[in-house]
Write a protein that holds these residues in place. Sequence first.
Motif, PDB file in Angstrom:
ATOM      1  N   SER A  16      43.075  29.518  34.619  1.00  0.00           N
ATOM      2  CA  SER A  16      43.328  29.474  36.065  1.00  0.00           C
ATOM      3  C   SER A  16      44.818  29.527  36.364  1.00  0.00           C
ATOM      4  N   LEU A  17      45.610  28.953  35.477  1.00  0.00           N
ATOM      5  CA  LEU A  17      47.061  28.991  35.667  1.00  0.00           C
ATOM      6  C   LEU A  17      47.575  30.426  35.615  1.00  0.00           C
ATOM      7  N   MET A  18      46.991  31.259  34.760  1.00  0.00           N
ATOM      8  CA  MET A  18      47.388  32.663  34.704  1.00  0.00           C
ATOM      9  C   MET A  18      47.088  33.366  36.034  1.00  0.00           C
ATOM     10  N   VAL A  19      45.994  32.984  36.675  1.00  0.00           N
ATOM     11  CA  VAL A  19      45.647  33.602  37.954  1.00  0.00           C
ATOM     12  C   VAL A  19      46.582  33.115  39.065  1.00  0.00           C
ATOM     13  N   ALA A  30      45.022  39.121  38.684  1.00  0.00           N
ATOM     14  CA  ALA A  30      44.466  39.033  37.333  1.00  0.00           C
ATOM     15  C   ALA A  30      43.090  38.388  37.312  1.00  0.00           C
ATOM     16  N   ALA A  31      42.617  37.855  38.427  1.00  0.00           N
ATOM     17  CA  ALA A  31      41.298  37.233  38.471  1.00  0.00           C
ATOM     18  C   ALA A  31      40.204  38.282  38.367  1.00  0.00           C
ATOM     19  N   GLY A  32      39.043  37.857  37.870  1.00  0.00           N
ATOM     20  CA  GLY A  32      37.906  38.758  37.787  1.00  0.00           C
ATOM     21  C   GLY A  32      38.018  39.734  36.635  1.00  0.00           C
ATOM     22  N   SER A  33      37.206  40.766  36.707  1.00  0.00           N
ATOM     23  CA  SER A  33      37.181  41.750  35.627  1.00  0.00           C
ATOM     24  C   SER A  33      38.251  42.816  35.776  1.00  0.00           C
ATOM     25  N   GLY A  34      38.665  43.084  36.997  1.00  0.00           N
ATOM     26  CA  GLY A  34      39.642  44.138  37.236  1.00  0.00           C
ATOM     27  C   GLY A  34      39.039  45.502  37.473  1.00  0.00           C
ATOM     28  N   ILE A  35      37.753  45.673  37.193  1.00  0.00           N
ATOM     29  CA  ILE A  35      37.128  46.988  37.393  1.00  0.00           C
ATOM     30  C   ILE A  35      37.090  47.372  38.875  1.00  0.00           C
ATOM     31  N   PRO A  36      36.755  46.466  39.816  1.00  0.00           N
ATOM     32  CA  PRO A  36      36.816  46.872  41.226  1.00  0.00           C
ATOM     33  C   PRO A  36      38.215  47.316  41.648  1.00  0.00           C
ATOM     34  N   GLU A  37      39.251  46.629  41.160  1.00  0.00           N
ATOM     35  CA  GLU A  37      40.616  47.007  41.531  1.00  0.00           C
ATOM     36  C   GLU A  37      40.990  48.377  40.970  1.00  0.00           C
ATOM     37  N   ILE A  38      40.628  48.632  39.724  1.00  0.00           N
ATOM     38  CA  ILE A  38      40.937  49.930  39.128  1.00  0.00           C
ATOM     39  C   ILE A  38      40.121  51.030  39.806  1.00  0.00           C
ATOM     40  N   VAL A  62      41.983  35.881  29.973  1.00  0.00           N
ATOM     41  CA  VAL A  62      40.621  36.092  29.484  1.00  0.00           C
ATOM     42  C   VAL A  62      40.446  35.481  28.106  1.00  0.00           C
ATOM     43  N   LEU A  63      41.511  35.409  27.345  1.00  0.00           N
ATOM     44  CA  LEU A  63      41.484  34.721  26.060  1.00  0.00           C
ATOM     45  C   LEU A  63      41.101  33.263  26.251  1.00  0.00           C
ATOM     46  N   PHE A  64      41.735  32.599  27.200  1.00  0.00           N
ATOM     47  CA  PHE A  64      41.431  31.195  27.461  1.00  0.00           C
ATOM     48  C   PHE A  64      40.064  31.029  28.131  1.00  0.00           C
ATOM     49  N   PRO A 102      40.379  35.157  34.757  1.00  0.00           N
ATOM     50  CA  PRO A 102      40.025  36.507  34.293  1.00  0.00           C
ATOM     51  C   PRO A 102      38.659  36.488  33.620  1.00  0.00           C
ATOM     52  N   SER A 103      37.790  37.365  34.036  1.00  0.00           N
ATOM     53  CA  SER A 103      36.420  37.315  33.522  1.00  0.00           C
ATOM     54  C   SER A 103      35.773  38.679  33.627  1.00  0.00           C
ATOM     55  N   GLY A 104      34.980  39.010  32.622  1.00  0.00           N
ATOM     56  CA  GLY A 104      34.207  40.238  32.624  1.00  0.00           C
ATOM     57  C   GLY A 104      32.729  39.935  32.796  1.00  0.00           C
ATOM     58  N   LEU A 105      31.963  40.992  32.965  1.00  0.00           N
ATOM     59  CA  LEU A 105      30.536  40.825  33.251  1.00  0.00           C
ATOM     60  C   LEU A 105      29.653  41.612  32.296  1.00  0.00           C
ATOM     61  N   PHE A 106      30.218  42.488  31.483  1.00  0.00           N
ATOM     62  CA  PHE A 106      29.403  43.330  30.622  1.00  0.00           C
ATOM     63  C   PHE A 106      28.618  42.507  29.609  1.00  0.00           C
TER      64      PHE A 106
END
Length: 820
Positions: free
Chosen positions: A94-97, A103-111, A136-138, A436-440
């Motif tokens: 959360s600190l990274m966000v 940087a939150a979420g997967s980033g696919i909607p932003e890309i 996402v590592l953490f 940071p989180s993915g959904l796949f």
Amino acid sequence: LLDYDRCINDPYLEILESMDNKKAQRYEAVKWVLVFAIGVCTGLVRIIDCVLVWRMLFSLTIPAAVEECTEKGCLALSLLELLGFNLTFVFLASLMVLIQPVAAGSGIPEIKCYLNGVKVPGVVRLRTVVCKATGVLFSVAGGLFVGKEGPMIHSGAVVGAGLPQFQSISLRKIQFNFPHFRSDRDKRDFVSAGAAAGVAAAFGAPIGGTLFSLEEGSSFWNQGLTWKVLFCSMAATFTLNFFRSGIQFGSWGSFQLPGLLNFGEFKCSESDKKCHLWTAVDLGFFILMGIVGGLLGATFNCLNKRLAKYRMRNVHPKPKLVRVLESLLVSLTTTVMVFVASMVLGECRQMSPSRHGGNDTLSLQVRDSYDVNASIKTFFCPNETYNDMATLFFNPQESAILQLFHQDGTFSPVTLSLFFLLYFLLSCWTYGISVPSGLFVPSLLCGAAFGRLVANLLKSYIGLDHIYSGTFALIGAAAFLGGVVRMTISLTVILIESTNEISYGLPIMITLMVAKWTGDFFNKGIYDIHVNLRGVPLLEWETEVEMDKLRASDIMEPNLTYVYPHTRIQSLVSILRTTVHHAFPVVTENRGNEREFMKGNQLISNNIKFKKSSILTRAGEQRKRSQSMKSYPSSELRNMCDEHIATEEPPEKEDMLQQMLERRYTPYPSLYPDQSPSEEWTMEERFRPLTFHGLILRSQLVTLLDRGVCYSESQSSASQPRLSHAEMSEDYPRYPDIHDLDLTLLNPRMIVDVTPYMNPSPFTVSPNTHVSQVFNLFRTMGLRHLPVVNAVGEVVGIITRHNLTHEFLQARLRQHYQTI
């Protein structure tokens, strides 16, 4: 928004004039080298993030103490230890966000938005990829039900955007004089390649990555880009494969591990003669699983959308600490529920013998993927048995997927049902929190549990002993993931490449199509939902058939803010400071003074010779549409014109022709160059004819003012300084703002000749063009502005992305029905 249309102005023409075949080939060679470098760097980022550091941190969180405490009775202590690790890692995520919110979420909607032409602030910055990769590592190490594949795609896109620029805002001191690829159009192609490389590195699927970039990411595509994107994906896959094989097995150059997520080989046991991977009868069950997967995906998206709306109303407006507390609450709940479910709800199952034997001579491939007995958990279970619930929860998600795909031992239907329900709810709650989180991978694991449950039920209650449980687990994973993200082509190829089994192509394709059709009946895919919630004007692939009832004149913006070919600095500053428009039409109003305005420039005028018959025909058509040759008012003005014209007697044809000819060549009252359009203008003044000569961007005007490109009244425009293409694009992508310029050294009476820097040949449409044609031109050409020009070369309106959004078109269509 981003400018994907190429501006063919004088500085760009100078570049073209100096370009020959050898220079073009060198330019293309540099682009290939950069594409290869993007793939290699994306693979290296994945190596550092997901192989070295990720494994080191995850080893700390694996609850080895829990198994010891099953015999010693110290479960409370092991739970506290697990909570301490997980909460600490989630707090760091959360600190990274907090450092970089995008940087939150997967980033696919932003890309996806970026490749569609919408610029999301900070989405492709170096700080973003650092925070995303570390966060996402953490997140994964903290035990959250998230994946790292989505952030990998985002990271690859950032590498693709930043590497060819050879500079960074975060590292200002590291800059190289590399003036090439300084445009949104070139950066878009590199971002497409980087996103594809991220998919390829995640799944070991270079072809699937290319198709993902085409289907889900890139809105604009060309044939030359296909080969470059595939080459970039291959480079990322083999870079990751080379280093993983060397680091993990010490066998450099063996290429045994193509991707971070490998589903392994699906193979029936040699002793079971009745077993087949799948049969024609199974296709019926696969279709039903696709329907259920679509329903489950639609439910997942509906619940997550409601959660996202709740966060937007009650969490995001509050201090940032509240977002961190929400993430910690999710981590606390997940850890406790996983711990309790594994200890209380798990069943002890008989351990199956390794299908490859128990000796130490297993191949590298077998040791990595198929020795599933090495990852089982024996919490509270006697020897030669394992806890099926703990095996699914207390393993990395990739190992849990392999368990569901390849474990011969039967997971209890009750365990699979409870695991699916808990994982479904917790992953739905988790996606969207400030980490940071993915959904796949969570979707694949959740769907694999669903598919394995179907296989167990078919074996136990229907007696279909011939079915292969791993196939149903794979189909279940495809059905649920397809129901959530609504991808078809790329996901089919990704799953085929991940399994190395081409025979699965047909069932996977059928399942994904059925899941998509079923889910689309209720709502959109998860990425499109989050894009819509953020209010991003994303353009779909095509419009609805009903929208063709509208024309360009129905949706355009008729109130224009424009500039003259030669405009005073005072007027330009006033226009730029009082408007937010990104581009302005360059027009002339006075036909008599047109040659004087354009002296020294090739764009003299649009002196078109009209035949008498064509003028009369065009006049009759425009009179029927209540449009004068002088203007195209808004739809409200047209309604008033309808009533007004209905009461007037139409003029004679000869009189109409004479009026039009006089109107074409008779000077209208002209504004001086230092005057700008006023809100106090009358309707006649506002809709006076404007001869269209080109389009000038805000960034170009600000650059001209910033560099003092102007001339005095006593001089000719030839004395104005000239800027090269490199100088015009030197400040890309962050051009100076008009409010930050120091214009004290410039005389406001000085005049700027904008004609060398405007785009004299932008795409234009007629007012009578159907909306589908307008949309296809706008979408396929990557436009940001589309001027509407009538038959005599007068600009009557402009169409932007806002005018083509679904909501705007729906509103205009309702107005159209009301006026019928």
